[in-house]
Enzyme design. Structure first.
Site, PDB file in Angstrom:
ATOM      1  N   ARG A  43     -33.581 -26.874 -45.236  1.00  0.00           N
ATOM      2  CA  ARG A  43     -33.253 -27.875 -44.203  1.00  0.00           C
ATOM      3  C   ARG A  43     -34.137 -27.716 -42.973  1.00  0.00           C
ATOM      4  NH1 ARG A  43     -27.123 -26.124 -44.733  1.00  0.00           N
ATOM      5  NH2 ARG A  43     -28.324 -24.213 -44.559  1.00  0.00           N
ATOM      6  N   ASP A  84     -31.171 -31.517 -47.755  1.00  0.00           N
ATOM      7  CA  ASP A  84     -29.907 -30.849 -48.031  1.00  0.00           C
ATOM      8  C   ASP A  84     -29.749 -30.945 -49.551  1.00  0.00           C
ATOM      9  OD1 ASP A  84     -27.312 -30.234 -48.664  1.00  0.00           O
ATOM     10  OD2 ASP A  84     -26.439 -31.230 -46.929  1.00  0.00           O
ATOM     11  N   VAL A  85     -29.816 -29.821 -50.223  1.00  0.00           N
ATOM     12  CA  VAL A  85     -29.898 -29.864 -51.685  1.00  0.00           C
ATOM     13  C   VAL A  85     -28.573 -30.222 -52.348  1.00  0.00           C
ATOM     14  CG1 VAL A  85     -31.853 -28.281 -51.830  1.00  0.00           C
ATOM     15  CG2 VAL A  85     -29.526 -27.356 -51.893  1.00  0.00           C
ATOM     16  N   LYS A 135     -27.818 -14.460 -58.440  1.00  0.00           N
ATOM     17  CA  LYS A 135     -26.524 -13.787 -58.514  1.00  0.00           C
ATOM     18  C   LYS A 135     -25.879 -13.779 -57.122  1.00  0.00           C
ATOM     19  CE  LYS A 135     -26.536  -9.604 -56.609  1.00  0.00           C
ATOM     20  NZ  LYS A 135     -26.370  -8.214 -56.366  1.00  0.00           N
ATOM     21  N   HIS A 165     -31.793  -8.862 -61.848  1.00  0.00           N
ATOM     22  CA  HIS A 165     -33.106  -8.206 -61.830  1.00  0.00           C
ATOM     23  C   HIS A 165     -33.051  -6.800 -62.442  1.00  0.00           C
ATOM     24  CE1 HIS A 165     -31.546  -6.306 -58.194  1.00  0.00           C
ATOM     25  NE2 HIS A 165     -32.509  -5.414 -58.302  1.00  0.00           N
ATOM     26  N   GLU A 203     -26.170   5.127 -53.312  1.00  0.00           N
ATOM     27  CA  GLU A 203     -27.283   4.843 -52.407  1.00  0.00           C
ATOM     28  C   GLU A 203     -27.033   5.400 -51.012  1.00  0.00           C
ATOM     29  OE1 GLU A 203     -29.532   1.024 -53.477  1.00  0.00           O
ATOM     30  OE2 GLU A 203     -27.454   0.446 -53.165  1.00  0.00           O
ATOM     31  N   ASP A 222     -20.737  -6.954 -56.091  1.00  0.00           N
ATOM     32  CA  ASP A 222     -22.177  -6.898 -55.838  1.00  0.00           C
ATOM     33  C   ASP A 222     -22.921  -6.117 -56.927  1.00  0.00           C
ATOM     34  OD1 ASP A 222     -24.512  -7.330 -54.211  1.00  0.00           O
ATOM     35  OD2 ASP A 222     -24.422  -5.210 -53.649  1.00  0.00           O
ATOM     36  N   HIS A 227     -24.870  -5.871 -62.473  1.00  0.00           N
ATOM     37  CA  HIS A 227     -25.933  -4.910 -62.806  1.00  0.00           C
ATOM     38  C   HIS A 227     -25.453  -3.770 -63.700  1.00  0.00           C
ATOM     39  CE1 HIS A 227     -28.094  -7.085 -59.842  1.00  0.00           C
ATOM     40  NE2 HIS A 227     -27.598  -6.482 -58.781  1.00  0.00           N
ATOM     41  N   LYS A 325     -22.331   2.888 -51.087  1.00  0.00           N
ATOM     42  CA  LYS A 325     -23.323   2.807 -50.002  1.00  0.00           C
ATOM     43  C   LYS A 325     -23.096   3.953 -49.027  1.00  0.00           C
ATOM     44  CE  LYS A 325     -24.383  -2.115 -49.723  1.00  0.00           C
ATOM     45  NZ  LYS A 325     -25.766  -1.941 -50.170  1.00  0.00           N
TER      46      LYS A 325
HETATM   47  N1  LIG Z   1     -31.792 -11.437 -50.076  1.00  0.00           N
HETATM   48  C1  LIG Z   1     -31.750 -10.585 -51.085  1.00  0.00           C
HETATM   49  O1  LIG Z   1     -32.223  -9.443 -51.018  1.00  0.00           O
HETATM   50  C2  LIG Z   1     -31.106 -10.993 -52.384  1.00  0.00           C
HETATM   51  C3  LIG Z   1     -31.160 -10.092 -53.474  1.00  0.00           C
HETATM   52  C4  LIG Z   1     -30.598 -10.484 -54.692  1.00  0.00           C
HETATM   53  C5  LIG Z   1     -30.002 -11.724 -54.807  1.00  0.00           C
HETATM   54  N2  LIG Z   1     -29.944 -12.554 -53.741  1.00  0.00           N
HETATM   55  C6  LIG Z   1     -29.297 -13.870 -53.911  1.00  0.00           C
HETATM   56  O2  LIG Z   1     -30.246 -14.882 -53.595  1.00  0.00           O
HETATM   57  C7  LIG Z   1     -29.601 -16.006 -53.000  1.00  0.00           C
HETATM   58  C8  LIG Z   1     -30.251 -16.303 -51.668  1.00  0.00           C
HETATM   59  O3  LIG Z   1     -30.039 -15.206 -50.815  1.00  0.00           O
HETATM   60  P1  LIG Z   1     -30.786 -15.046 -49.406  1.00  0.00           P
HETATM   61  O4  LIG Z   1     -30.555 -13.655 -48.970  1.00  0.00           O
HETATM   62  O5  LIG Z   1     -32.172 -15.558 -49.479  1.00  0.00           O
HETATM   63  O6  LIG Z   1     -29.918 -16.046 -48.487  1.00  0.00           O
HETATM   64  P2  LIG Z   1     -30.380 -16.691 -47.090  1.00  0.00           P
HETATM   65  O7  LIG Z   1     -31.392 -15.833 -46.404  1.00  0.00           O
HETATM   66  O8  LIG Z   1     -29.117 -17.029 -46.384  1.00  0.00           O
HETATM   67  O9  LIG Z   1     -31.130 -18.028 -47.521  1.00  0.00           O
HETATM   68  C9  LIG Z   1     -30.432 -19.126 -48.023  1.00  0.00           C
HETATM   69  C10 LIG Z   1     -31.400 -20.251 -48.274  1.00  0.00           C
HETATM   70  O10 LIG Z   1     -30.679 -21.359 -48.769  1.00  0.00           O
HETATM   71  C11 LIG Z   1     -31.025 -22.504 -47.987  1.00  0.00           C
HETATM   72  N3  LIG Z   1     -29.897 -23.437 -47.974  1.00  0.00           N
HETATM   73  C12 LIG Z   1     -28.571 -23.137 -47.844  1.00  0.00           C
HETATM   74  N4  LIG Z   1     -27.850 -24.267 -47.941  1.00  0.00           N
HETATM   75  C13 LIG Z   1     -28.730 -25.274 -48.119  1.00  0.00           C
HETATM   76  C14 LIG Z   1     -28.600 -26.676 -48.283  1.00  0.00           C
HETATM   77  N5  LIG Z   1     -27.391 -27.281 -48.303  1.00  0.00           N
HETATM   78  N6  LIG Z   1     -29.718 -27.414 -48.469  1.00  0.00           N
HETATM   79  C15 LIG Z   1     -30.935 -26.825 -48.462  1.00  0.00           C
HETATM   80  N7  LIG Z   1     -31.117 -25.503 -48.313  1.00  0.00           N
HETATM   81  C16 LIG Z   1     -30.033 -24.739 -48.149  1.00  0.00           C
HETATM   82  C17 LIG Z   1     -31.350 -21.943 -46.629  1.00  0.00           C
HETATM   83  O11 LIG Z   1     -32.168 -22.862 -45.977  1.00  0.00           O
HETATM   84  P3  LIG Z   1     -31.969 -23.354 -44.453  1.00  0.00           P
HETATM   85  O12 LIG Z   1     -33.221 -22.868 -43.787  1.00  0.00           O
HETATM   86  O13 LIG Z   1     -31.897 -24.808 -44.613  1.00  0.00           O
HETATM   87  O14 LIG Z   1     -30.697 -22.737 -43.928  1.00  0.00           O
HETATM   88  C18 LIG Z   1     -32.131 -20.714 -47.030  1.00  0.00           C
HETATM   89  O15 LIG Z   1     -33.436 -21.063 -47.395  1.00  0.00           O
HETATM   90  C19 LIG Z   1     -28.118 -15.636 -52.919  1.00  0.00           C
HETATM   91  O16 LIG Z   1     -27.448 -16.142 -54.039  1.00  0.00           O
HETATM   92  C20 LIG Z   1     -28.144 -14.119 -52.960  1.00  0.00           C
HETATM   93  O17 LIG Z   1     -26.935 -13.576 -53.454  1.00  0.00           O
HETATM   94  C21 LIG Z   1     -30.487 -12.213 -52.532  1.00  0.00           C
END
Ligand SMILES: NC(=O)c1ccc[n+]([C@@H]2O[C@H](COP(=O)([O-])OP(=O)(O)OC[C@H]3O[C@@H](n4cnc5c(N)ncnc54)[C@H](OP(=O)(O)O)[C@@H]3O)[C@@H](O)[C@H]2O)c1
Length: 457
Positions: A43, A84-85, A135, A165, A203, A222, A227, A325
């Protein structure tokens, strides 16, 4: 076939810290995924150039080892669309910009998975499209079912990639080679010789600013639900006749179906939350005092349960899964404890059981054995045959992206596995929510909670 990787959530932490760096590494290596076009969707009010600026910074921070040329080649293939997806109209416009067949990656908060998949189902996807889901895959079995139902309306199961992963971690892959490519391992890999299996992910890292996600998930959702149950499935599955996208997930699903949830939650599960303490010289506040945490949620930072696999190979063998943790020591391993040898020639001292340890990060393998004591022909000494494994050229996310961009979903979680994993943990989640098992406290930097009235850990 030309493809575009469409990253929904292209401005998020996962994209900046793991997906883009992995794509840069694939670009440097060449081969599948090394030249794919990437369309990020979020967004943010960004055009392609603004997005490239953001991505350049993320790559500088998280992929400094990749040469400038490869990073620039990736940046040139990046684009961004604002949408907005969860809105079919906006998502349709965004997908209209993707050249060729789309590989739609939901790098979104998991609360956005269902509305986004519903929006995709309204628009429809072209033949050959793939859908990748991060996930955690829902919050419970009903959620997982609902997600699977929409996914099945969208694309065939083999075009769905549910990410875990851990399946691309070297040590997890090594379970396959160790078991199925060595004559001496598989014949003893059953209840007749194995006494118990511990799958441990302790960890030293604490919350590290991730309260927004972690405080509503907790250690069980988590780590254990996905995992560690996947590692259990690799350790316990029957030999597959092939390593392909129907056979490997099917063998793992068979194991998960045979897992009996903890029989007695008070005896077979343990949960805890860290209090203030010191980890590796770093002073940490208690979890309940961390920014963004709501202590009334009683989120656990330590989770443990013991299950059995009720099939002919494993009947009666306990599999203990645990993670925590802010613990004093990083300990990440699969430990297979064998039954003691009869030890008849060594009267008076039964030999200690052999233990095989498969270690993660740093990766390695260790076998603890009894050998004759130095100089004494009748005594026994403990020896460890240990081999560190060299670092790999690609991180786990790089391997997963390479595989899925080659159209191969062998390393994906299947629909059945996702639902079975929730079936296993749901009784534990329910018992914990009902307060049937106390939330124990452990100081950060300690070895974790101990069972009340015992020294058990
Ligand atoms: N971060 C990690 O290390 C990690 C590791 C393993 C798995 N994951 C998984 O990966 C996924 C993403 O995690 P994240 O840490 O990257 O979360 P995040 O930093 O909160 O990012 C969420 C993303 O989704 C977008 N988004 C949310 N609602 C939206 C909407 N309605 N329309 C368009 N875009 C939207 C946000 O964009 P905006 O800029 O528009 O808000 C942002 O790009 C989750 O399912 C998480 O559990 C994350």
């Amino acid at each position: 076939m030309s493809r575009t990787l469409v990253v929904l959530g292209g401005s998020g932490d996962l994209t900046g810290r793991l997906l883009l760096p992995s794509l840069a590494q694939l670009t440097a290596l060449g081969g599948p995924g090394g030249d794919v076009a990437v369309l990020a969707v979020s967004r943010q009010d960004w055009d392609d150039d603004a997005y490239r600026g953001w991505a350049r910074d993320r790559l500088a921070a998280h992929a400094p080892e990749v040469d400038d040329g490869a990073r620039e080649r990736l940046l040139a293939r990046l684009g961004h669309v604002r949408a907005d997806v969860t809105s079919p109209a906006q998502l349709g416009v965004a997908l209209g910009r993707a050249a060729g067949t789309p590989v739609v990656y939901l790098a979104l908060p998991n609360t956005a998975f269902l509305p986004t998949l519903e929006a995709l189902a309204v628009i429809g996807l072209p033949a050959g499209a793939q859908v990748v889901v991060e996930k955690p895959f829902g919050r419970d079995r009903a959620d997982a079912r609902a997600l699977n139902e929409v996914l099945h309306r969208l694309v065939p199961e083999r075009s769905v990639f549910r990410i875990d992963h851990f399946l691309a971690l070297q040590t997890a892959l090594d379970v396959l080679g160790l078991r199925f490519a060595n004559r001496m391992v598989e014949p003893v890999w059953h209840a007749g010789h194995v006494e118990r299996v511990d799958i441990v992910f302790d960890e030293a890292l604490a919350l590290e600013g991730r309260a927004g996600y972690y405080d509503t998930a907790g250690a069980l959702r988590d780590m254990l639900q996905n995992h560690l149950l996947q590692l259990l499935a690799l350790v316990a599955m029957e030999p597959p006749h092939a390593l392909d996208d129907t056979t490997l997930p099917a063998r793992k699903a068979d194991v998960l179906r045979a897992v009996r949830p903890p029989a007695d939650v008070a005896r077979d599960t343990l949960r805890g939350r860290y209090t203030a303490g010191t980890v590796h010289g770093r002073r940490l506040p208690g979890y309940a005092e961390e920014a963004g945490v709501d202590p009334s949620r009683a989120t656990e930072t330590y989770a443990e349960f013991t299950v059995t696999v009720d099939d002919p190979r494993w009947a009666g063998v306990p599999f203990r899964l645990r993670t925590g943790k802010a613990l004093g020591t990083d300990r990440r391993e699969i430990a297979v404890h064998f039954r003691p040898a009869p030890g008849l020639p060594f009267a008076g001292r039964p030999p200690e059981p052999d233990v095989l340890r498969l270690r993660f990060d740093p990766d390695g393998i260790a076998l603890e054995l009894n050998l004759n004591g130095a100089g004494d022909p009748y005594d026994l000494e403990r020896h460890v045959l240990e081999a560190p494994l060299p670092p790999r050229p690609l991180p786990a996310y790089g391997i997963l992206l390479r595989e899925l961009l080659a159209g191969d979903s062998t390393l994906s979680i299947s629909d059945a596995e996702a639902e079975e994993s929730w079936r296993i943990v749901e009784p534990v989640l329910a018992a914990w929510a009902a307060g049937e098992v106390p939330l124990l406290e452990y100081p950060a930097g300690s070895a974790g909670p101990t069972r009340p009235g015992t020294a058990d850990r």
